[in-house]
Design an enzyme around this catalytic site. Structure first.
Site, PDB file in Angstrom:
ATOM      1  N   ASP A   8       0.866  -1.188   0.000  1.00 43.67           N
ATOM      2  CA  ASP A   8       0.000   0.000   0.000  1.00 43.67           C
ATOM      3  C   ASP A   8       0.901   1.236   0.000  1.00 43.67           C
ATOM      4  OD1 ASP A   8       0.855   0.427   2.610  1.00 43.67           O
ATOM      5  OD2 ASP A   8      -1.147   0.399   3.502  1.00 43.67           O
ATOM      6  N   CYS A  65       3.290  -2.708   4.012  1.00 48.67           N
ATOM      7  CA  CYS A  65       2.397  -1.599   4.367  1.00 48.67           C
ATOM      8  C   CYS A  65       3.159  -0.720   5.358  1.00 48.67           C
ATOM      9  CB  CYS A  65       1.053  -2.101   4.894  1.00 48.67           C
ATOM     10  SG  CYS A  65       1.075  -2.939   6.499  1.00 48.67           S
ATOM     11  N   THR A  67       3.255  -0.691   8.678  1.00 52.41           N
ATOM     12  CA  THR A  67       3.869  -1.465   9.761  1.00 52.41           C
ATOM     13  C   THR A  67       4.192  -2.901   9.363  1.00 52.41           C
ATOM     14  OG1 THR A  67       1.678  -2.165  10.476  1.00 52.41           O
ATOM     15  CG2 THR A  67       2.596  -0.176  11.530  1.00 52.41           C
ATOM     16  N   HIS A  98      12.237 -21.399  11.236  1.00 51.33           N
ATOM     17  CA  HIS A  98      11.285 -22.002  12.181  1.00 51.33           C
ATOM     18  C   HIS A  98       9.847 -22.035  11.655  1.00 51.33           C
ATOM     19  CE1 HIS A  98      13.863 -21.464  16.090  1.00 51.33           C
ATOM     20  NE2 HIS A  98      14.529 -22.038  15.107  1.00 51.33           N
ATOM     21  N   HIS A 133      10.272 -28.253  14.153  1.00 49.13           N
ATOM     22  CA  HIS A 133       9.463 -27.161  13.583  1.00 49.13           C
ATOM     23  C   HIS A 133       8.453 -27.677  12.559  1.00 49.13           C
ATOM     24  CE1 HIS A 133      12.068 -24.529  15.754  1.00 49.13           C
ATOM     25  NE2 HIS A 133      13.127 -25.075  15.176  1.00 49.13           N
TER      26      HIS A 133
HETATM   27  C1  RB5 Z   1      -1.999   3.069   6.258  1.00 46.61           C
HETATM   28  O1  RB5 Z   1      -2.031   4.364   6.775  1.00 46.61           O
HETATM   29  C2  RB5 Z   1      -1.567   2.084   7.333  1.00 46.61           C
HETATM   30  O2  RB5 Z   1      -2.610   1.892   8.239  1.00 46.61           O
HETATM   31  C3  RB5 Z   1      -1.158   0.774   6.693  1.00 46.61           C
HETATM   32  O3  RB5 Z   1      -0.113   0.999   5.815  1.00 46.61           O
HETATM   33  C4  RB5 Z   1      -0.655  -0.308   7.637  1.00 46.61           C
HETATM   34  O4  RB5 Z   1       0.322   0.183   8.497  1.00 46.61           O
HETATM   35  C5  RB5 Z   1      -1.670  -1.102   8.326  1.00 46.61           C
HETATM   36  O5  RB5 Z   1      -1.370  -2.056   9.067  1.00 46.61           O
END
Ligand code: RB5
Length: 149
Positions: A8, A65, A67, A98, A133
Site C-alpha cells: 500500500d 504496508c 507497519t 522455524h 518445527h
Molecule cells: C496506512 O495508513 C496504514 O494503516 C497501513 O499501511 C498499515 O500500516 C496497516 O497495518
C-alpha cells in the site's frame, strides 16, 4: 523462482530496493501494485499476493504496508498462506528457519529500504530447519483445515 510483491502507500517506499535485490538474484518478480503513494487499502494488495502464492503461480510473496501488520493479517486469511512481519536480521532468518513462511511482511514506516532489502536476502537464503518445527507448522495447517472452508 517467482516472487509476488504487493504494497500500500505506507509500504511503497520499500519496493524499489526489494525489487532490485530480487532482480540481482535472478528472481522473477510479479508486481501487484500499488504503483504510487495515493492512499489505498492494504487488504486489496494482500489478497492479490496471497492468491498468487496459494495458487502456485508464485513461489513466495512479499507484502508491504506502513507497519507490515495489517497486510500480514490480511494475507493470512487466504488458505495456505503463512505470513509474518519481519523487522530485523534475526526475525528474517527465523521466519524461514522455524516458521517456513511463504509470505513476509515489512513495514515501510518501521525499517529503511536498505534494511528491507537485506532482510529479504536473509529470508531467501535461510532454509526451513524442519525437525521439531515441521510438527509445529503442521499444527498451524491443522488449525487452518479446521476453520477454513
Ligand atoms: C496506512 O495508513 C496504514 O494503516 C497501513 O499501511 C498499515 O500500516 C496497516 O497495518
Amino acid at each position: 523462482m517467482k516472487i509476488a510483491i504487493g504494497c500500500d502507500h505506507g509500504g511503497i517506499v520499500l519496493k524499489p530496493s526489494i525489487v532490485e535485490v530480487l532482480k540481482k538474484r535472478g528472481v522473477e518478480v510479479e508486481d501487484f501494485g500499488c504503483y504510487d503513494e495515493s492512499s489505498v487499502d492494504y487488504p486489496d494488495y494482500a489478497l492479490k499476493v496471497a492468491e498468487a502464492v496459494a495458487s502456485g503461480d508464485c513461489d513466495k510473496g512479499i507484502v508491504l504496508c506502513g507497519t507490515g501488520i495489517g497486510i500480514s493479517i490480511a494475507a493470512n486469511k487466504v488458505k495456505g498462506i503463512r505470513a509474518g512481519v519481519v523487522h530485523d536480521e534475526f526475525t528474517a532468518e527465523m521466519i524461514s528457519a522455524h516458521n517456513n513462511a511463504n509470505v513476509i511482511a515489512i513495514g515501510g514506516r518501521v525499517v529503511s529500504p536498505e534494511q528491507a532489502a537485506k532482510m529479504v536476502g536473509i529470508w531467501l537464503d535461510t532454509p526451513f530447519q524442519g525437525g521439531r518445527h515441521e510438527g509445529r507448522v503442521a499444527k498451524i495447517t491443522a488449525i487452518e483445515n479446521k476453520y477454513f472452508k
